[in-house]
Design an enzyme around this catalytic site. Structure first.
Site, PDB file in Angstrom:
ATOM      1  N   HIS A 269       1.052  -1.106  -0.016  1.00  0.00           N
ATOM      2  CA  HIS A 269      -0.065  -0.139   0.091  1.00  0.00           C
ATOM      3  C   HIS A 269       0.867   1.325  -0.086  1.00  0.00           C
ATOM      4  O   HIS A 269       1.625   1.282  -1.052  1.00  0.00           O
ATOM      5  CB  HIS A 269      -0.844  -0.076   1.302  1.00  0.00           C
ATOM      6  N   HIS A 309      -2.129  -2.185 -10.374  1.00  0.00           N
ATOM      7  CA  HIS A 309      -2.941  -1.739  -9.286  1.00  0.00           C
ATOM      8  C   HIS A 309      -4.388  -2.759  -9.490  1.00  0.00           C
ATOM      9  O   HIS A 309      -5.059  -3.071 -10.451  1.00  0.00           O
ATOM     10  CB  HIS A 309      -3.566  -0.226  -9.467  1.00  0.00           C
ATOM     11  N   ASP A 365       3.101   5.507  -7.150  1.00  0.00           N
ATOM     12  CA  ASP A 365       4.307   5.356  -6.391  1.00  0.00           C
ATOM     13  C   ASP A 365       5.491   5.406  -7.182  1.00  0.00           C
ATOM     14  O   ASP A 365       6.468   5.137  -6.787  1.00  0.00           O
ATOM     15  CB  ASP A 365       4.223   3.980  -5.343  1.00  0.00           C
TER      16      ASP A 365
HETATM   17  N1  CMC Z   1       4.949  -6.950 -11.638  1.00  0.00           N
HETATM   18  C1  CMC Z   1       4.636  -7.726 -12.222  1.00  0.00           C
HETATM   19  N2  CMC Z   1       3.769  -8.477 -12.260  1.00  0.00           N
HETATM   20  C2  CMC Z   1       2.517  -8.113 -11.547  1.00  0.00           C
HETATM   21  C3  CMC Z   1       2.842  -6.885 -10.787  1.00  0.00           C
HETATM   22  C4  CMC Z   1       3.831  -6.112 -10.891  1.00  0.00           C
HETATM   23  N3  CMC Z   1       3.864  -4.974 -10.245  1.00  0.00           N
HETATM   24  N4  CMC Z   1       1.590  -6.714 -10.291  1.00  0.00           N
HETATM   25  C5  CMC Z   1       0.818  -7.739 -10.680  1.00  0.00           C
HETATM   26  N5  CMC Z   1       1.371  -8.709 -11.413  1.00  0.00           N
HETATM   27  C6  CMC Z   1       0.896  -9.650 -12.123  1.00  0.00           C
HETATM   28  C7  CMC Z   1       0.546 -10.879 -10.905  1.00  0.00           C
HETATM   29  O1  CMC Z   1       1.748 -11.696 -11.005  1.00  0.00           O
HETATM   30  C8  CMC Z   1      -0.433 -11.595 -11.740  1.00  0.00           C
HETATM   31  O2  CMC Z   1       0.091 -12.424 -12.724  1.00  0.00           O
HETATM   32  P1  CMC Z   1      -0.525 -13.800 -13.196  1.00  0.00           P
HETATM   33  O3  CMC Z   1      -2.152 -13.641 -13.502  1.00  0.00           O
HETATM   34  O4  CMC Z   1       0.288 -14.409 -14.302  1.00  0.00           O
HETATM   35  O5  CMC Z   1      -0.627 -14.595 -11.881  1.00  0.00           O
HETATM   36  C9  CMC Z   1      -1.356 -10.506 -12.365  1.00  0.00           C
HETATM   37  O6  CMC Z   1      -0.313  -9.507 -12.636  1.00  0.00           O
HETATM   38  C10 CMC Z   1      -2.329  -9.940 -11.552  1.00  0.00           C
HETATM   39  O7  CMC Z   1      -1.869  -9.635 -10.046  1.00  0.00           O
HETATM   40  P2  CMC Z   1      -2.461  -9.518  -8.773  1.00  0.00           P
HETATM   41  O8  CMC Z   1      -1.525  -9.793  -7.692  1.00  0.00           O
HETATM   42  O9  CMC Z   1      -3.718 -10.524  -8.989  1.00  0.00           O
HETATM   43  O10 CMC Z   1      -3.186  -8.146  -8.821  1.00  0.00           O
HETATM   44  P3  CMC Z   1      -3.702  -7.447  -7.544  1.00  0.00           P
HETATM   45  O11 CMC Z   1      -5.075  -6.687  -7.875  1.00  0.00           O
HETATM   46  O12 CMC Z   1      -3.956  -8.393  -6.428  1.00  0.00           O
HETATM   47  O13 CMC Z   1      -2.566  -6.464  -6.890  1.00  0.00           O
HETATM   48  C11 CMC Z   1      -1.024  -4.798  -6.516  1.00  0.00           C
HETATM   49  C12 CMC Z   1      -2.277  -4.962  -6.990  1.00  0.00           C
HETATM   50  C13 CMC Z   1      -1.025  -3.234  -6.584  1.00  0.00           C
HETATM   51  C14 CMC Z   1      -0.930  -5.237  -5.100  1.00  0.00           C
HETATM   52  C15 CMC Z   1      -0.140  -5.314  -7.528  1.00  0.00           C
HETATM   53  O14 CMC Z   1      -0.048  -4.994  -8.768  1.00  0.00           O
HETATM   54  C16 CMC Z   1       1.369  -5.259  -6.946  1.00  0.00           C
HETATM   55  O15 CMC Z   1       2.014  -5.949  -6.243  1.00  0.00           O
HETATM   56  N6  CMC Z   1       2.100  -4.153  -7.411  1.00  0.00           N
HETATM   57  C17 CMC Z   1       3.542  -3.744  -6.905  1.00  0.00           C
HETATM   58  C18 CMC Z   1       3.451  -2.956  -5.654  1.00  0.00           C
HETATM   59  C19 CMC Z   1       2.919  -1.589  -5.907  1.00  0.00           C
HETATM   60  O16 CMC Z   1       3.273  -0.962  -6.719  1.00  0.00           O
HETATM   61  N7  CMC Z   1       2.130  -1.221  -4.907  1.00  0.00           N
HETATM   62  C20 CMC Z   1       1.340   0.308  -5.050  1.00  0.00           C
HETATM   63  C21 CMC Z   1      -0.236   0.124  -5.289  1.00  0.00           C
HETATM   64  S1  CMC Z   1      -0.775   1.571  -5.741  1.00  0.00           S
HETATM   65  C22 CMC Z   1      -0.792   2.749  -3.958  1.00  0.00           C
HETATM   66  C23 CMC Z   1      -1.357   2.035  -3.211  1.00  0.00           C
HETATM   67  O17 CMC Z   1      -2.423   1.394  -2.849  1.00  0.00           O
HETATM   68  O18 CMC Z   1      -1.082   2.381  -1.972  1.00  0.00           O
END
Ligand code: CMC
Length: 431
Positions: A269, A309, A365
Protein backbone atom coordinates in the site's frame (compact mmCIF):
# COMPACT_ATOMS: atom_id res chain seq x y z
CA UNK A 1 -38.56 -8.47 -24.45
CA UNK A 2 -39.45 -6.35 -21.44
CA UNK A 3 -36.51 -5.87 -19.12
CA UNK A 4 -36.61 -5.75 -15.34
CA UNK A 5 -34.00 -4.61 -12.85
CA UNK A 6 -34.01 -7.93 -11.06
CA UNK A 7 -32.00 -11.11 -10.89
CA UNK A 8 -33.75 -14.48 -11.12
CA UNK A 9 -32.11 -17.29 -9.23
CA UNK A 10 -33.07 -20.94 -9.18
CA UNK A 11 -31.71 -22.89 -6.25
CA UNK A 12 -31.02 -26.30 -7.77
CA UNK A 13 -30.85 -27.84 -4.28
CA UNK A 14 -34.55 -27.17 -3.77
CA UNK A 15 -35.87 -26.18 -7.19
CA UNK A 16 -37.16 -22.91 -5.69
CA UNK A 17 -36.99 -19.66 -7.70
CA UNK A 18 -36.12 -16.26 -6.26
CA UNK A 19 -36.16 -12.77 -7.71
CA UNK A 20 -33.73 -10.24 -6.24
CA UNK A 21 -33.80 -6.50 -6.98
CA UNK A 22 -30.74 -5.01 -8.71
CA UNK A 23 -29.88 -1.47 -7.57
CA UNK A 24 -26.88 0.46 -8.90
CA UNK A 25 -25.53 -2.72 -10.45
CA UNK A 26 -25.57 -4.61 -7.17
CA UNK A 27 -27.69 -7.14 -5.36
CA UNK A 28 -27.98 -6.97 -1.58
CA UNK A 29 -26.01 -9.75 0.05
CA UNK A 30 -28.66 -10.00 2.78
CA UNK A 31 -31.32 -10.85 0.14
CA UNK A 32 -29.41 -14.08 -0.40
CA UNK A 33 -30.16 -15.08 3.19
CA UNK A 34 -33.71 -15.96 2.14
CA UNK A 35 -32.31 -18.68 -0.11
CA UNK A 36 -32.43 -21.69 2.21
CA UNK A 37 -32.55 -25.44 1.92
CA UNK A 38 -34.93 -25.64 4.88
CA UNK A 39 -36.06 -23.50 7.82
CA UNK A 40 -33.00 -24.53 9.90
CA UNK A 41 -30.59 -23.42 7.19
CA UNK A 42 -28.71 -20.12 7.86
CA UNK A 43 -29.25 -19.00 4.27
CA UNK A 44 -26.86 -18.31 1.41
CA UNK A 45 -23.85 -16.02 1.88
CA UNK A 46 -21.26 -14.70 -0.58
CA UNK A 47 -17.59 -15.61 -0.24
CA UNK A 48 -15.33 -12.74 -1.27
CA UNK A 49 -11.78 -12.89 0.10
CA UNK A 50 -10.01 -9.50 -0.19
CA UNK A 51 -13.36 -7.89 -1.08
CA UNK A 52 -12.68 -8.22 -4.79
CA UNK A 53 -16.31 -7.74 -5.76
CA UNK A 54 -18.16 -6.38 -2.76
CA UNK A 55 -19.35 -2.79 -2.27
CA UNK A 56 -19.33 -2.09 1.46
CA UNK A 57 -20.81 1.40 1.36
CA UNK A 58 -22.45 4.07 -0.75
CA UNK A 59 -20.08 7.02 -1.16
CA UNK A 60 -20.27 10.42 -2.86
CA UNK A 61 -16.62 11.35 -2.27
CA UNK A 62 -14.28 9.79 -4.83
CA UNK A 63 -15.00 8.27 -8.23
CA UNK A 64 -12.58 5.95 -9.98
CA UNK A 65 -12.99 4.34 -13.39
CA UNK A 66 -10.04 1.99 -13.38
CA UNK A 67 -10.45 0.91 -17.00
CA UNK A 68 -10.45 4.44 -18.32
CA UNK A 69 -7.89 5.81 -15.82
CA UNK A 70 -10.28 8.37 -14.31
CA UNK A 71 -10.05 9.73 -10.76
CA UNK A 72 -12.35 12.48 -9.46
CA UNK A 73 -12.92 14.00 -6.02
CA UNK A 74 -16.54 15.13 -5.59
CA UNK A 75 -16.87 15.19 -9.39
CA UNK A 76 -13.73 17.25 -10.10
CA UNK A 77 -11.02 15.71 -12.27
CA UNK A 78 -7.81 15.01 -10.32
CA UNK A 79 -5.54 16.63 -12.93
CA UNK A 80 -7.54 19.86 -12.80
CA UNK A 81 -7.52 19.93 -9.00
CA UNK A 82 -3.75 19.31 -9.03
CA UNK A 83 -3.26 22.19 -11.43
CA UNK A 84 -5.62 24.76 -9.90
CA UNK A 85 -6.21 23.98 -6.20
CA UNK A 86 -4.27 23.77 -2.97
CA UNK A 87 -4.26 20.79 -0.66
CA UNK A 88 -6.30 22.56 2.03
CA UNK A 89 -8.86 23.59 -0.61
CA UNK A 90 -9.09 19.94 -1.68
CA UNK A 91 -9.35 18.78 1.95
CA UNK A 92 -12.28 21.18 2.40
CA UNK A 93 -13.83 19.83 -0.80
CA UNK A 94 -13.50 16.21 0.35
CA UNK A 95 -14.99 17.04 3.72
CA UNK A 96 -17.81 19.36 2.66
CA UNK A 97 -18.68 18.21 -0.85
CA UNK A 98 -18.10 21.64 -2.46
CA UNK A 99 -15.08 23.78 -3.23
CA UNK A 100 -14.82 26.58 -0.64
CA UNK A 101 -15.56 30.23 -1.33
CA UNK A 102 -12.64 32.61 -0.71
CA UNK A 103 -14.01 33.40 2.76
CA UNK A 104 -14.63 29.76 3.66
CA UNK A 105 -11.14 28.79 2.53
CA UNK A 106 -9.52 31.63 4.50
CA UNK A 107 -11.44 30.54 7.61
CA UNK A 108 -10.47 26.88 7.16
CA UNK A 109 -6.80 27.78 6.54
CA UNK A 110 -6.83 29.96 9.62
CA UNK A 111 -8.32 27.17 11.76
CA UNK A 112 -5.83 24.60 10.51
CA UNK A 113 -2.91 27.02 11.03
CA UNK A 114 -3.97 27.61 14.63
CA UNK A 115 -4.14 23.93 15.52
CA UNK A 116 -0.69 22.89 14.28
CA UNK A 117 0.95 22.94 17.72
CA UNK A 118 1.21 19.73 19.73
CA UNK A 119 0.84 19.48 23.50
CA UNK A 120 4.34 19.74 25.02
CA UNK A 121 3.97 16.24 26.50
CA UNK A 122 3.95 14.86 22.94
CA UNK A 123 7.64 15.80 22.77
CA UNK A 124 8.34 13.52 25.75
CA UNK A 125 6.25 10.80 24.12
CA UNK A 126 8.29 10.98 20.89
CA UNK A 127 11.51 11.19 22.90
CA UNK A 128 10.63 7.77 24.33
CA UNK A 129 11.20 6.05 20.99
CA UNK A 130 14.53 4.40 20.21
CA UNK A 131 16.98 6.76 18.48
CA UNK A 132 16.55 4.98 15.11
CA UNK A 133 12.77 4.33 15.23
CA UNK A 134 11.01 4.32 11.85
CA UNK A 135 9.11 7.62 11.49
CA UNK A 136 5.97 5.83 10.26
CA UNK A 137 5.94 3.69 13.42
CA UNK A 138 6.27 6.88 15.48
CA UNK A 139 3.49 8.57 13.51
CA UNK A 140 1.09 5.63 13.96
CA UNK A 141 1.71 5.56 17.72
CA UNK A 142 1.70 9.31 18.25
CA UNK A 143 -1.52 9.99 16.35
CA UNK A 144 -3.19 7.24 18.38
CA UNK A 145 -1.78 8.76 21.59
CA UNK A 146 -3.50 12.07 20.77
CA UNK A 147 -6.78 10.42 21.80
CA UNK A 148 -5.52 10.62 25.39
CA UNK A 149 -4.98 14.38 25.03
CA UNK A 150 -8.48 14.99 23.63
CA UNK A 151 -10.81 12.64 25.54
CA UNK A 152 -13.83 14.69 24.35
CA UNK A 153 -13.11 13.30 20.87
CA UNK A 154 -15.03 10.19 21.98
CA UNK A 155 -18.26 12.14 21.53
CA UNK A 156 -18.40 11.22 17.88
CA UNK A 157 -22.15 11.88 17.48
CA UNK A 158 -21.62 15.62 18.06
CA UNK A 159 -20.98 17.31 14.70
CA UNK A 160 -19.15 20.39 16.06
CA UNK A 161 -16.95 18.19 18.18
CA UNK A 162 -16.17 15.99 15.15
CA UNK A 163 -15.28 19.05 13.09
CA UNK A 164 -12.86 20.27 15.76
CA UNK A 165 -11.06 16.91 15.83
CA UNK A 166 -10.91 16.88 12.04
CA UNK A 167 -9.23 20.30 11.97
CA UNK A 168 -6.84 19.19 14.71
CA UNK A 169 -5.89 16.03 12.84
CA UNK A 170 -5.30 17.78 9.49
CA UNK A 171 -3.30 20.47 11.33
CA UNK A 172 -1.21 18.21 13.56
CA UNK A 173 -0.24 15.43 11.11
CA UNK A 174 2.61 17.48 9.54
CA UNK A 175 3.91 18.41 13.01
CA UNK A 176 3.92 14.77 14.19
CA UNK A 177 5.51 13.71 10.89
CA UNK A 178 8.27 16.33 11.05
CA UNK A 179 9.00 15.67 14.73
CA UNK A 180 9.21 11.92 14.11
CA UNK A 181 11.83 12.65 11.46
CA UNK A 182 13.72 15.10 13.71
CA UNK A 183 13.80 12.48 16.47
CA UNK A 184 15.11 9.85 14.07
CA UNK A 185 18.00 12.05 12.95
CA UNK A 186 18.64 13.53 16.41
CA UNK A 187 17.74 17.14 15.61
CA UNK A 188 15.76 19.48 17.87
CA UNK A 189 12.04 19.75 17.19
CA UNK A 190 10.98 22.84 15.25
CA UNK A 191 7.71 24.52 16.26
CA UNK A 192 5.12 25.36 13.59
CA UNK A 193 5.37 28.79 11.95
CA UNK A 194 1.92 30.36 11.64
CA UNK A 195 3.07 32.72 8.88
CA UNK A 196 3.58 29.82 6.49
CA UNK A 197 1.20 27.78 4.36
CA UNK A 198 0.55 24.07 4.98
CA UNK A 199 3.45 22.56 3.02
CA UNK A 200 5.89 25.48 3.55
CA UNK A 201 5.33 25.08 7.31
CA UNK A 202 5.90 21.33 7.07
CA UNK A 203 9.17 21.91 5.17
CA UNK A 204 10.20 24.44 7.81
CA UNK A 205 9.59 21.93 10.62
CA UNK A 206 11.56 19.31 8.66
CA UNK A 207 14.51 21.39 7.58
CA UNK A 208 15.03 24.49 9.71
CA UNK A 209 18.37 24.61 11.50
CA UNK A 210 19.84 27.75 13.14
CA UNK A 211 18.07 30.32 10.96
CA UNK A 212 15.23 32.22 12.63
CA UNK A 213 12.90 31.62 9.68
CA UNK A 214 12.96 28.89 7.03
CA UNK A 215 11.73 29.94 3.61
CA UNK A 216 11.01 26.87 1.51
CA UNK A 217 11.63 27.13 -2.21
CA UNK A 218 8.13 27.98 -3.56
CA UNK A 219 8.46 25.48 -6.43
CA UNK A 220 9.18 22.69 -3.94
CA UNK A 221 6.43 23.78 -1.52
CA UNK A 222 3.96 23.79 -4.43
CA UNK A 223 5.21 20.42 -5.72
CA UNK A 224 4.62 18.91 -2.29
CA UNK A 225 1.16 20.49 -2.21
CA UNK A 226 0.35 18.89 -5.57
CA UNK A 227 1.59 15.51 -4.31
CA UNK A 228 -0.63 15.97 -1.25
CA UNK A 229 -3.66 16.67 -3.48
CA UNK A 230 -2.96 13.52 -5.50
CA UNK A 231 -2.75 11.40 -2.35
CA UNK A 232 -5.72 12.89 -0.47
CA UNK A 233 -8.28 10.16 -1.16
CA UNK A 234 -8.71 7.01 -3.19
CA UNK A 235 -12.10 5.58 -2.23
CA UNK A 236 -12.26 2.19 -0.47
CA UNK A 237 -8.57 1.23 -0.43
CA UNK A 238 -6.97 -0.84 2.35
CA UNK A 239 -6.32 2.06 4.79
CA UNK A 240 -9.68 3.74 4.15
CA UNK A 241 -11.44 0.43 4.74
CA UNK A 242 -9.47 0.20 8.00
CA UNK A 243 -10.62 3.73 8.91
CA UNK A 244 -14.24 2.87 8.21
CA UNK A 245 -14.03 -0.58 9.81
CA UNK A 246 -12.36 0.61 13.02
CA UNK A 247 -14.41 3.84 13.06
CA UNK A 248 -17.61 1.79 12.85
CA UNK A 249 -16.97 0.65 16.43
CA UNK A 250 -17.50 4.35 17.32
CA UNK A 251 -13.98 4.73 18.66
CA UNK A 252 -12.52 8.28 18.65
CA UNK A 253 -11.02 9.50 15.32
CA UNK A 254 -7.40 9.55 16.60
CA UNK A 255 -7.53 5.81 17.29
CA UNK A 256 -9.25 5.15 13.94
CA UNK A 257 -6.65 7.25 12.08
CA UNK A 258 -3.88 5.31 13.84
CA UNK A 259 -5.42 2.09 12.50
CA UNK A 260 -5.70 3.53 8.99
CA UNK A 261 -2.10 4.75 9.11
CA UNK A 262 -0.97 1.29 10.22
CA UNK A 263 -2.70 -0.20 7.16
CA UNK A 264 -0.98 2.37 4.95
CA UNK A 265 2.44 1.37 6.34
CA UNK A 266 2.48 -1.97 4.45
CA UNK A 267 4.67 -2.37 1.32
CA UNK A 268 1.69 -3.28 -0.88
CA UNK A 269 0.00 0.00 0.00
CA UNK A 270 1.71 3.25 1.10
CA UNK A 271 5.08 1.56 1.45
CA UNK A 272 5.40 0.88 -2.29
CA UNK A 273 7.17 4.13 -3.22
CA UNK A 274 9.97 3.17 -0.84
CA UNK A 275 10.17 -0.21 -2.57
CA UNK A 276 10.35 1.49 -5.99
CA UNK A 277 13.39 3.48 -4.95
CA UNK A 278 15.15 0.44 -3.56
CA UNK A 279 14.37 -1.36 -6.85
CA UNK A 280 15.75 1.48 -9.00
CA UNK A 281 18.91 1.57 -6.88
CA UNK A 282 19.29 -2.18 -7.23
CA UNK A 283 18.98 -1.97 -11.04
CA UNK A 284 21.60 0.78 -10.94
CA UNK A 285 22.07 1.52 -14.67
CA UNK A 286 20.12 1.65 -17.93
CA UNK A 287 21.84 -1.39 -19.45
CA UNK A 288 20.53 -3.60 -16.59
CA UNK A 289 16.87 -2.75 -17.28
CA UNK A 290 16.11 -5.52 -19.87
CA UNK A 291 17.62 -8.15 -17.60
CA UNK A 292 15.57 -6.88 -14.64
CA UNK A 293 12.34 -6.98 -16.69
CA UNK A 294 13.15 -10.54 -17.79
CA UNK A 295 13.55 -11.59 -14.14
CA UNK A 296 10.24 -9.96 -13.19
CA UNK A 297 8.49 -11.84 -16.01
CA UNK A 298 10.04 -15.19 -15.14
CA UNK A 299 8.93 -14.78 -11.54
CA UNK A 300 12.57 -15.20 -10.36
CA UNK A 301 12.93 -11.57 -9.35
CA UNK A 302 10.58 -9.33 -7.44
CA UNK A 303 7.54 -7.67 -8.97
CA UNK A 304 8.02 -4.45 -10.88
CA UNK A 305 7.27 -2.18 -7.93
CA UNK A 306 5.14 0.89 -8.69
CA UNK A 307 3.36 -1.04 -11.43
CA UNK A 308 -0.09 -2.58 -11.32
CA UNK A 309 -3.15 -1.71 -9.33
CA UNK A 310 -6.23 -3.51 -8.06
CA UNK A 311 -8.50 -0.91 -9.64
CA UNK A 312 -6.58 0.84 -12.45
CA UNK A 313 -6.25 -1.26 -15.55
CA UNK A 314 -4.95 1.81 -17.38
CA UNK A 315 -2.37 4.53 -16.66
CA UNK A 316 -2.95 5.79 -13.11
CA UNK A 317 -3.99 9.45 -13.67
CA UNK A 318 -1.96 10.47 -10.62
CA UNK A 319 1.21 8.95 -12.09
CA UNK A 320 0.78 11.14 -15.21
CA UNK A 321 0.77 14.33 -13.13
CA UNK A 322 3.66 13.14 -10.95
CA UNK A 323 5.86 12.22 -13.91
CA UNK A 324 5.56 15.78 -15.24
CA UNK A 325 6.00 17.27 -11.77
CA UNK A 326 9.27 15.36 -11.35
CA UNK A 327 10.93 17.40 -14.08
CA UNK A 328 9.72 20.72 -12.51
CA UNK A 329 11.26 19.67 -9.21
CA UNK A 330 14.52 18.59 -10.86
CA UNK A 331 14.86 22.13 -12.31
CA UNK A 332 15.36 23.26 -8.70
CA UNK A 333 17.05 20.28 -7.05
CA UNK A 334 19.05 18.94 -9.99
CA UNK A 335 18.05 15.75 -11.77
CA UNK A 336 17.61 12.54 -9.83
CA UNK A 337 19.66 10.15 -12.02
CA UNK A 338 17.27 7.29 -11.21
CA UNK A 339 14.57 8.94 -13.35
CA UNK A 340 16.27 7.68 -16.53
CA UNK A 341 16.05 4.11 -15.25
CA UNK A 342 12.39 4.63 -14.30
CA UNK A 343 11.50 6.05 -17.73
CA UNK A 344 13.28 3.19 -19.49
CA UNK A 345 11.51 0.61 -17.28
CA UNK A 346 8.19 2.21 -18.14
CA UNK A 347 9.00 2.33 -21.87
CA UNK A 348 9.92 -1.35 -22.02
CA UNK A 349 7.08 -2.49 -19.76
CA UNK A 350 4.42 -0.62 -21.71
CA UNK A 351 5.52 -2.37 -24.91
CA UNK A 352 5.98 -5.80 -23.37
CA UNK A 353 3.27 -8.42 -23.85
CA UNK A 354 3.51 -9.62 -20.20
CA UNK A 355 2.58 -6.20 -18.83
CA UNK A 356 0.18 -5.29 -21.67
CA UNK A 357 -1.79 -8.52 -21.28
CA UNK A 358 -2.14 -8.02 -17.51
CA UNK A 359 -2.92 -4.32 -17.93
CA UNK A 360 -0.05 -3.29 -15.67
CA UNK A 361 0.70 0.44 -15.81
CA UNK A 362 2.69 2.80 -13.56
CA UNK A 363 0.80 3.65 -10.39
CA UNK A 364 1.07 6.67 -8.06
CA UNK A 365 4.17 5.27 -6.37
CA UNK A 366 6.30 4.81 -9.48
CA UNK A 367 7.58 8.41 -9.76
CA UNK A 368 6.68 9.99 -6.39
CA UNK A 369 9.69 8.53 -4.55
CA UNK A 370 12.07 10.10 -7.07
CA UNK A 371 10.63 13.53 -6.28
CA UNK A 372 10.75 12.97 -2.52
CA UNK A 373 14.36 11.83 -2.77
CA UNK A 374 15.34 14.83 -4.90
CA UNK A 375 13.72 17.08 -2.28
CA UNK A 376 15.95 15.54 0.37
CA UNK A 377 13.44 13.31 2.17
CA UNK A 378 14.93 10.05 3.45
CA UNK A 379 13.29 6.90 2.09
CA UNK A 380 11.64 5.95 5.38
CA UNK A 381 9.70 9.24 5.33
CA UNK A 382 7.89 8.23 2.11
CA UNK A 383 4.93 6.44 3.74
CA UNK A 384 4.70 9.34 6.19
CA UNK A 385 4.42 11.74 3.25
CA UNK A 386 1.51 9.61 2.01
CA UNK A 387 -0.22 9.59 5.42
CA UNK A 388 -0.21 13.40 5.92
CA UNK A 389 -2.57 14.19 3.03
CA UNK A 390 -4.53 10.92 3.19
CA UNK A 391 -5.83 11.90 6.63
CA UNK A 392 -8.20 14.30 4.83
CA UNK A 393 -9.67 11.41 2.82
CA UNK A 394 -9.87 9.09 5.84
CA UNK A 395 -11.76 11.72 7.82
CA UNK A 396 -14.15 12.59 4.98
CA UNK A 397 -14.94 8.87 4.63
CA UNK A 398 -15.35 8.56 8.40
CA UNK A 399 -17.83 11.46 8.48
CA UNK A 400 -19.75 9.96 5.59
CA UNK A 401 -19.91 6.59 7.33
CA UNK A 402 -21.19 8.08 10.59
CA UNK A 403 -23.96 9.93 8.73
CA UNK A 404 -25.00 6.82 6.80
CA UNK A 405 -28.07 5.27 8.44
CA UNK A 406 -27.36 1.92 6.78
CA UNK A 407 -23.92 1.54 8.39
CA UNK A 408 -23.41 -0.45 11.57
CA UNK A 409 -20.39 -1.95 13.28
CA UNK A 410 -18.36 -3.62 10.54
CA UNK A 411 -18.37 -7.37 10.92
CA UNK A 412 -17.77 -9.79 8.02
CA UNK A 413 -18.86 -13.43 8.06
CA UNK A 414 -16.61 -16.46 7.63
CA UNK A 415 -16.75 -20.00 6.33
CA UNK A 416 -15.66 -22.11 9.28
CA UNK A 417 -13.13 -24.76 8.24
CA UNK A 418 -11.99 -26.03 11.63
CA UNK A 419 -12.80 -29.06 13.79
CA UNK A 420 -16.29 -30.07 14.77
CA UNK A 421 -16.84 -30.24 18.54
CA UNK A 422 -14.37 -32.62 20.25
CA UNK A 423 -13.59 -33.72 23.81
CA UNK A 424 -11.08 -31.64 25.79
CA UNK A 425 -7.72 -33.41 26.35
CA UNK A 426 -5.97 -32.72 29.65
CA UNK A 427 -2.33 -31.60 29.33
CA UNK A 428 -0.83 -34.89 30.61
CA UNK A 429 -2.65 -36.83 27.87
CA UNK A 430 -1.58 -34.65 24.90
CA UNK A 431 0.79 -36.31 22.43
N1 CMC B 1 4.99 -6.74 -11.50
C1 CMC B 1 4.87 -7.90 -12.17
N2 CMC B 1 3.72 -8.61 -12.26
C2 CMC B 1 2.66 -8.12 -11.64
C3 CMC B 1 2.69 -6.90 -10.93
C4 CMC B 1 3.91 -6.19 -10.87
N3 CMC B 1 4.03 -5.05 -10.22
N4 CMC B 1 1.47 -6.63 -10.40
C5 CMC B 1 0.69 -7.65 -10.78
N5 CMC B 1 1.41 -8.56 -11.52
C6 CMC B 1 0.91 -9.77 -12.16
C7 CMC B 1 0.67 -10.87 -11.13
O1 CMC B 1 1.82 -11.69 -10.98
C8 CMC B 1 -0.48 -11.59 -11.76
O2 CMC B 1 0.01 -12.38 -12.81
P1 CMC B 1 -0.61 -13.86 -13.12
O3 CMC B 1 -2.04 -13.57 -13.53
O4 CMC B 1 0.24 -14.43 -14.17
O5 CMC B 1 -0.54 -14.59 -11.80
C9 CMC B 1 -1.34 -10.49 -12.38
O6 CMC B 1 -0.39 -9.45 -12.67
C10 CMC B 1 -2.43 -9.97 -11.48
O7 CMC B 1 -1.83 -9.58 -10.24
P2 CMC B 1 -2.56 -9.62 -8.83
O8 CMC B 1 -1.53 -9.78 -7.75
O9 CMC B 1 -3.66 -10.65 -8.88
O10 CMC B 1 -3.22 -8.18 -8.78
P3 CMC B 1 -3.76 -7.46 -7.47
O11 CMC B 1 -4.86 -6.60 -7.92
O12 CMC B 1 -4.05 -8.44 -6.39
O13 CMC B 1 -2.50 -6.60 -6.98
C11 CMC B 1 -1.03 -4.84 -6.54
C12 CMC B 1 -2.40 -5.23 -7.08
C13 CMC B 1 -0.90 -3.31 -6.51
C14 CMC B 1 -0.86 -5.35 -5.08
C15 CMC B 1 0.05 -5.47 -7.45
O14 CMC B 1 -0.09 -5.00 -8.76
C16 CMC B 1 1.47 -5.21 -6.93
O15 CMC B 1 1.96 -5.98 -6.09
N6 CMC B 1 2.16 -4.13 -7.45
C17 CMC B 1 3.46 -3.78 -6.95
C18 CMC B 1 3.32 -3.02 -5.62
C19 CMC B 1 2.81 -1.62 -5.81
O16 CMC B 1 3.26 -0.89 -6.70
N7 CMC B 1 1.86 -1.20 -4.95
C20 CMC B 1 1.29 0.15 -4.97
C21 CMC B 1 -0.15 0.15 -5.29
S1 CMC B 1 -0.78 1.78 -5.64
C22 CMC B 1 -0.73 2.70 -4.17
C23 CMC B 1 -1.47 2.13 -3.02
O17 CMC B 1 -2.50 1.46 -3.16
O18 CMC B 1 -1.05 2.40 -1.92
Amino acid sequence: MTTKNTLSITDNRTGKAYELPITDGTIRALDLRNIKVDEEDFGLMTYDPAFMNTASCRSAITFIDGDKGILRYRGYDIAELAEKSTHLEVSYLLMNGELPTKEALAKFENEVTHHTFLHENVKDFIDGFRYDAHPMGMLVATVGALSTFYPEAKDIRNRDNRRLQIVRLIAKMPTIAAWSYRHEVGLPYVYPDNDLGYTANFLSMMKRMAESKYQANPVLARALDVLFILHADHEQNCSTSAMRGVGSSEVDPYSAVAAAAAALYGPLHGGANEAVLRMLNEIGSLDKVPDFIARVKSGEGSRLMGFGHRVYKNYDPRAKVIKKLAYDVFEVTGKNPLIDIAVELERIALEDEYFVKRKLYPNVDFYSGLIYQAMGFPVDMFPVLFAIPRVAGWLAQWEEMLADKEQKISRPRQIYTGHDVRPYVTIDKRG
